[in-house]
Design a protein around this motif. Structure first.
Motif, PDB file in Angstrom:
ATOM      1  N   TRP A 252     -12.674  -1.183  -3.646  1.00 55.64           N
ATOM      2  CA  TRP A 252     -13.100  -1.062  -2.252  1.00 55.64           C
ATOM      3  C   TRP A 252     -14.532  -0.542  -2.196  1.00 55.64           C
ATOM      4  O   TRP A 252     -14.798   0.594  -1.782  1.00 55.64           O
ATOM      5  CB  TRP A 252     -12.178  -0.122  -1.486  1.00 55.64           C
ATOM      6  CG  TRP A 252     -10.766  -0.617  -1.353  1.00 55.64           C
ATOM      7  CD1 TRP A 252     -10.274  -1.837  -1.693  1.00 55.64           C
ATOM      8  CD2 TRP A 252      -9.659   0.147  -0.857  1.00 55.64           C
ATOM      9  NE1 TRP A 252      -8.933  -1.906  -1.443  1.00 55.64           N
ATOM     10  CE2 TRP A 252      -8.520  -0.702  -0.919  1.00 55.64           C
ATOM     11  CE3 TRP A 252      -9.510   1.433  -0.369  1.00 55.64           C
ATOM     12  CZ2 TRP A 252      -7.253  -0.273  -0.509  1.00 55.64           C
ATOM     13  CZ3 TRP A 252      -8.250   1.865   0.054  1.00 55.64           C
ATOM     14  CH2 TRP A 252      -7.144   1.018  -0.023  1.00 55.64           C
TER      15      TRP A 252
ATOM     16  N   GLU B 216      -6.177  -5.312   3.194  1.00 50.87           N
ATOM     17  CA  GLU B 216      -6.190  -6.680   3.696  1.00 50.87           C
ATOM     18  C   GLU B 216      -7.528  -7.358   3.424  1.00 50.87           C
ATOM     19  O   GLU B 216      -7.578  -8.552   3.112  1.00 50.87           O
ATOM     20  CB  GLU B 216      -5.895  -6.689   5.198  1.00 50.87           C
ATOM     21  CG  GLU B 216      -4.474  -6.299   5.546  1.00 50.87           C
ATOM     22  CD  GLU B 216      -4.241  -6.297   7.044  1.00 50.87           C
ATOM     23  OE1 GLU B 216      -5.188  -6.634   7.787  1.00 50.87           O
ATOM     24  OE2 GLU B 216      -3.121  -5.966   7.484  1.00 50.87           O
ATOM     25  N   GLN B 217      -8.611  -6.609   3.528  1.00 51.88           N
ATOM     26  CA  GLN B 217      -9.938  -7.202   3.363  1.00 51.88           C
ATOM     27  C   GLN B 217     -10.350  -7.349   1.905  1.00 51.88           C
ATOM     28  O   GLN B 217     -10.968  -8.355   1.534  1.00 51.88           O
ATOM     29  CB  GLN B 217     -10.982  -6.340   4.090  1.00 51.88           C
ATOM     30  CG  GLN B 217     -10.895  -6.395   5.605  1.00 51.88           C
ATOM     31  CD  GLN B 217     -11.898  -5.473   6.258  1.00 51.88           C
ATOM     32  OE1 GLN B 217     -11.663  -4.278   6.427  1.00 51.88           O
ATOM     33  NE2 GLN B 217     -13.040  -6.012   6.618  1.00 51.88           N
ATOM     34  N   LEU B 218     -10.027  -6.340   1.079  1.00 55.00           N
ATOM     35  CA  LEU B 218     -10.584  -6.284  -0.278  1.00 55.00           C
ATOM     36  C   LEU B 218      -9.530  -6.272  -1.379  1.00 55.00           C
ATOM     37  O   LEU B 218      -9.888  -6.217  -2.561  1.00 55.00           O
ATOM     38  CB  LEU B 218     -11.475  -5.041  -0.415  1.00 55.00           C
ATOM     39  CG  LEU B 218     -12.646  -4.944   0.571  1.00 55.00           C
ATOM     40  CD1 LEU B 218     -13.377  -3.616   0.401  1.00 55.00           C
ATOM     41  CD2 LEU B 218     -13.616  -6.105   0.380  1.00 55.00           C
TER      42      LEU B 218
ATOM     43  N   LEU C  41     -17.528  -4.993   0.837  1.00 53.41           N
ATOM     44  CA  LEU C  41     -17.147  -5.010   2.239  1.00 53.41           C
ATOM     45  C   LEU C  41     -18.256  -5.566   3.116  1.00 53.41           C
ATOM     46  O   LEU C  41     -18.010  -6.325   4.058  1.00 53.41           O
ATOM     47  CB  LEU C  41     -16.800  -3.584   2.694  1.00 53.41           C
ATOM     48  CG  LEU C  41     -16.310  -3.435   4.137  1.00 53.41           C
ATOM     49  CD1 LEU C  41     -14.958  -4.118   4.315  1.00 53.41           C
ATOM     50  CD2 LEU C  41     -16.215  -1.950   4.509  1.00 53.41           C
TER      51      LEU C  41
ATOM     52  N   ALA D 290      -6.247  -1.587   6.370  1.00 53.14           N
ATOM     53  CA  ALA D 290      -7.299  -2.547   6.691  1.00 53.14           C
ATOM     54  C   ALA D 290      -8.092  -2.940   5.457  1.00 53.14           C
ATOM     55  O   ALA D 290      -8.410  -4.127   5.248  1.00 53.14           O
ATOM     56  CB  ALA D 290      -8.232  -1.955   7.745  1.00 53.14           C
ATOM     57  N   LEU D 291      -8.424  -1.969   4.616  1.00 47.72           N
ATOM     58  CA  LEU D 291      -9.194  -2.277   3.407  1.00 47.72           C
ATOM     59  C   LEU D 291      -8.374  -3.075   2.413  1.00 47.72           C
ATOM     60  O   LEU D 291      -8.914  -3.933   1.696  1.00 47.72           O
ATOM     61  CB  LEU D 291      -9.701  -0.979   2.773  1.00 47.72           C
ATOM     62  CG  LEU D 291     -10.785  -0.247   3.581  1.00 47.72           C
ATOM     63  CD1 LEU D 291     -11.079   1.121   2.974  1.00 47.72           C
ATOM     64  CD2 LEU D 291     -12.059  -1.074   3.645  1.00 47.72           C
TER      65      LEU D 291
END
Length: 759
Positions: free
Chosen positions: A648, A639-641, A653, A636-637
């Motif tokens: 991260w 994909e986001q960051l 975030l 998930a991280l």
């Protein structure tokens, strides 16, 4: 600039402003005082006032178009305008004078504006404000009731979970926590759970209602984390020898700020603090004798009733005495064309009212009626706050609170004589049967309200032996309390942390209180990280991920900050852990709807005790579950960051934003945006410093009112072009609120400009 005050009296008020633009208003009497407050507030926040008024009245679509229609429909169903009109008719002559004086002040400012000098929002949307009315101010008060009353959603949730085994049901809805500040029976709650069955059609409409509530809440910039902190200590625990009081209410972040700082002085009455733009008086603050703070008690003041309508007559519903006609009124909602701003055909809404309240949703001859203390036609909450503004001691403070009927709150207290205390206030219903935990069958009288908990029996304390009082939306009463307040207490992380910090020193000063307000220790994430290390150490040799987890979490101190690369990982793991467990027991769809304000206690219990019975299908141990959650979190991280774990950070975030209602308007929205910056607070749950939810910071040292510290997130002005639109942001962000002068000499020294309101 001069305002027309000829309709009042010959004497005139004076408005002084300091470097932050805070108005210090002095008037010969209250009639002029509230006239000047209305004028000064409109000068700073006219469009915000109009936006709030339109929200309460259900008139946003008239200026914003179809996207605002759902919110308008809800507020027309609630009927806040009709309710405010009835309240005004019942108001005393004194209350009417306050409201009308305030309205005249607002309108005096509006009269000074032409289309080019109106706030930018009016110019962009190409409309002009109507004149303000006393009813508008009363309607605005109902918006706070809406923000601070949120039990009907969990009533529905319980109904949707009613087929679960009793023990599993209770475990998912914990009422107590090992961190509670009072002695209560710990373990799985077996409170009086109504186990009645719901039909397929009832489940369908309840599901639709809950999904709609969550969708509308998100659209209106709401969340489930509204709360507040307020604490007070006696002079025995302060450097000055006088009590100190702190407060920071938590509300959804917004631009402009929800509060307007003001000082009001008339005759022998002087009060300072924060007011709601559009409402006269001070809601939180101090006068010459007392200081007070406010936190949400979070009790159950809403009940749902499943009403059966006649399939052959949609306006007739079933009661114990037979079929009765519902009251029906027709609302016309003006809707603006989103493309060219022209008016569309008005939306016609028929609102049904049963003996239990308005129908908020209807489907296949079933309607959901809402009974809510906010619909009370007898209590004007403004009266209580005006009386608090004038109170000189505990007895007068309590007398003022006894007339409060709004969303039940905890009012903290301190006075210059050295006393401290708190008293809960507000109307909390007593039911004929049950406690409102599930929607009632509206065809019976089982869920009727018989009255309200007597004010004197609401939780309260005066000069407790401990010398301190902590309020942070936590459980306040033990098992011996005779009345039902709620089953859904807020998880006590913030309350426990504040309590522990107040135990850490013998004497406190303002700097210590600010340190507590700024605390970012993340209880749930510290607990989760510690348990992960315990779980990982025995199996560290079995997979490289376990060694990574030990290295990452074992050295973490539990604090939130914007540079932390640990907090994003632990919050993502905890979220994955929660989601997998809930999906296993509730199914994917119901798991998405599950929200319980003490649910973190359930997650803490699972990760610390690790009961096998709660493992999701496909997992034979908590080691395998946690390993999967670690992989979920990293994915998930990424994909986001991005793929680099060193990037991260919590600040990347999570961003602090104060959204303006018009910031997404094409081509002009950027003019309304405010500063966005990395968040350094919070985690899986809000920390004591709740970040963007902190709507103001307040510290009162009763040894000297000129040492009062107060700030709001942005600034006094709502004008995007004003120097005072965001000039308090740094002090809010750094937990360093400026002093607010109170004595006449201090105000004179701080004055940067002055307005004498002559005719």
């Amino acid at each position: 600039m001069q305002a027309d005050a000829t309709k009042l009296k010959k004497d005139v008020p004076t408005i002084r402003r300091d470097g932050r633009g805070i108005p210090f208003i002095e008037a010969p009497n209250e009639e002029f005082l509230y006239f000047a407050q209305g004028y000064a507030t409109a000068n700073d926040r006219l469009w915000q006032m109009d936006f709030l008024r339109r929200t309460a009245r259900g008139e946003l679509a008239e200026i914003l178009g179809p996207n605002a229609l759902e919110a308008d429909k809800l507020h027309r169903i609630y009927g806040f305008t009709r309710l405010a009109e009835k309240l005004f008719k019942r108001a005393s002559a004194e209350t009417r004078q306050v409201l009308e004086s305030y309205a005249r002040g607002v309108n005096a400012f509006i009269a000074t504006c032409d289309p080019k000098s109106l706030p930018l929002e009016f110019q962009v949307l190409k409309y002009q404000p109507r004149y303000w009315t006393a009813v508008d101010s009363l309607a605005l008060g109902k918006l706070f009731a809406e923000k601070l009353s949120f039990t009907v959603d969990v009533d529905i949730l319980r109904a949707l979970m009613s087929d679960l085994p009793r023990e599993r049901f209770a475990s998912l809805l914990p009422e107590t926590s090992p961190l509670d500040l009072i002695d209560v029976k710990q373990g799985v709650s077996t409170h009086n759970i109504d186990r009645r069955k719901f039909s397929e059609s009832e489940i369908a409409i309840l599901t639709d209602a809950l999904v709609g509530m969550r969708r509308l809440l998100a659209a209106m910039n709401g969340d489930g984390e509204i709360g507040s902190n307020s604490w007070v200590v006696s002079g025995e625990k302060t450097v000055s020898g006088k009590p100190m009081l702190a407060g920071d209410p938590h509300l959804p972040p917004a631009s402009p700020s929800i509060w307007h700082i003001v000082h009001l002085s008339a005759g022998n009455s002087r009060v300072s603090g924060v007011a709601v733009p559009g409402v006269p008086g001070v809601m939180i603050g101090h006068n010459e004798w007392i200081a007070w703070g406010v936190t949400n008690l979070c009790p159950d003041v809403q009940d749902l009733y499943i009403e059966q309508f006649d399939s052959n007559n949609s306006r007739s519903y079933k009661t114990p005495g037979g079929w009765k006609p519902a009251e029906v009124r027709t609302e016309q909602i003006a809707v603006r064309n989103a493309s060219d701003g022209s008016p569309n055909e008005p939306f016609i809404l028929d609102v049904k009212n049963t003996r239990h309240g308005p129908i908020i949703l209807e489907k296949d001859s079933i309607g959901l009626a809402l009974q809510w203390t906010a619909f009370d036609e007898e209590i004007i909450d403004l009266n209580a706050f005006l009386a608090i503004n004038r109170a000189r001691n505990w007895d007068e403070f309590v007398t003022a609170l006894s007339g409060y009927g709004g969303p039940p709150q905890n009012f903290t207290y301190a006075d210059i004589a050295g006393h401290i205390g708190y008293h809960s206030a507000g109307r909390i219903p007593i039911r004929k049967t049950g406690d409102g935990s599930l929607p009632y069958d509206g065809t019976t009288d089982e869920g009727e309200w018989l009255g309200f908990i007597p004010f004197e029996e609401l939780p309260h304390a005066f000069d407790p032996p401990s010398g301190m009082i902590v309020m942070a939306n936590q459980r306040l009463v033990g098992d011996d309390y005779p009345h039902h307040l709620t089953h859904n207490w807020r998880v006590p992380y913030r309350a426990r942390r504040i309590h522990d910090l107040l135990q850490a020193k013998r004497k406190f000063d303002a700097a210590d209180f600010l340190t507590i307000q700024g605390d970012t220790y993340s209880y749930p994430d510290a607990i989760f990280a510690s348990e992960i290390v315990k779980l990982a150490e025995p199996v560290a040799a079995t997979a490289p991920e376990w060694r990574e987890m030990i290295e990452i979490f074992d050295r973490w101190d539990g604090y939130s900050n914007s540079d932390s690369t640990v907090l994003p990982l632990v919050t993502a793991m905890r979220k994955a852990f929660r989601n997998r467990v809930l999906a296993g027991v509730l199914g994917t769809e119901l798991a998405r709807l599950y929200e319980w304000r003490n649910e973190a206690t359930f997650i803490d219990k699972l990760i610390t005790e690790r009961p096998i019975a709660w493992l999701p299908e496909g997992f034979t141990s908590y080691e395998s579950l946690v390993l999967a959650c670690y992989r979920d979190a990293r994915e998930a991280l990424s994909e986001q960051l991005g793929p680099d774990p060193t990037q991260w950070t919590w600040g990347r975030l999570m961003q602090v934003r104060f959204p303006h209602p018009l910031e997404k308007v094409p081509s002009v929205g950027s003019r309304f945006e405010t500063a966005t910056f990395p968040q350094n607070t919070g985690g899986s749950m809000p920390t004591v410093n709740a970040g963007s939810r902190v709507s103001m910071r307040f510290i009162a040292d009763l040894s000297d009112w000129d040492l009062t510290r107060l700030c709001i997130p942005l600034g006094q002005s709502g004008d995007p072009l004003s120097a005072q639109r965001e000039d308090q942001l740094d002090e809010w962000r750094n937990v360093a609120p400026s002093l607010v002068p109170f004595s006449r000499n201090a105000i004179a020294s701080a004055t940067c400009e002055m307005l004498l309101m002559t005719s």
